[in-house]
Scaffold this motif. Structure first.
Motif: not given
Ligand SMILES: *[C@@H]1O[C@H](CO)[C@@H](O)[C@H](O)[C@H]1NC(C)=O
Length: 228
Positions: A185-207
């Protein structure tokens, strides 16, 4: 530990299996907290002697670190006897674990769709992963990691915002310990954050992210249908 203590631990074999799921009626979750090395060793000895029906949720590690053990109803007295002989701090965390399993099971009967208000089956999780590929075709790639022993697909996704393949990779898998549902559940939540959370664009897009929510689909499925 002496023979008398071992004798106390032996009990009649455990849970009643009817046609479907194993039940844990009146199984109690105890928390024992060892206050010295002697008690740490006692708990280690009990775990190593592997008394029938005992389920150590945590192993004895050190003085002051609690050890949680799920115990069949017919063994509760023995455990309390031992812990009181040693004067070990013992508390009941959950009196009847089957009640919790029933509550959880009720909450599983949702819409059949994936979400984070219930625990999802491996089929629901895999469908959701596939839906992400449709939704984010340039970013999400489905990875079939292989097949399980019982022939289920081991499915994950790669999330990459860059086509250059120069990002550092992050690998997150979960549910190799099948009954630790919260991990998936946590892992899929993280995945969703990587795709949708505007506040973590930098970390999401740089990996580049490699995410496998259920790396042990047979075991995971087993915990939904047979033994929680
Ligand atoms: C669980 O314990 C209660 C209270 O002691 C008892 O009435 C009930 O029969 C037990 N259930 C099972 C399945 O053993």
């Amino acid at each position: 530990m002496n023979l008398f203590l071992f004798g106390l631990l032996i009990c009649v074999s455990s849970s009643s299996t009817s046609a479907g799921k194993v039940r844990y009626d009146n199984y109690t979750l105890y928390r024992l907290t060892p206050k010295n090395e002697r008690e740490v060793n006692l708990l280690k000895n009990i775990e190593e002697s592997n008394p029938s029906g005992y389920d150590f949720w945590t192993s004895a590690r050190s003085v002051g670190t609690p050890v949680d053990i799920l115990i069949p109803p017919q063994s509760g007295n023995a455990l309390r006897t031992i812990s009181s002989m040693f004067g070990m701090h013992t508390e009941v965390l959950i009196e009847n674990i089957q009640e919790k399993i029933d509550q959880e099971a009720g909450s599983l009967e949702g819409s059949g769709d994936f979400d984070w208000t219930k625990y999802n089956t491996v089929e629901e999780i895999n469908q959701w992963l596939e839906s992400l590929v449709d939704k984010y075709p340039r970013i999400v790639t489905l990875i079939k990691g292989g097949s399980s022993y019982e022939n289920r697909d081991i499915i994950g996704v790669k999330v990459s915002y860059s086509s250059k393949n120069q990002n550092k990779a992050v690998w997150i898998d979960s549910n190799i310990h099948a009954r630790e549902w919260i991990a998936g559940a946590v892992n899929t939540f993280i995945l969703n954050e990587i795709l949708t959370n505007k506040d973590i664009r930098n970390v999401a897009e740089s990996h580049d992210w490699y995410i496998f929510p259920v790396i042990n689909p047979d075991g995971y499925s087993y915990t939904f249908t047979k033994v929680r």
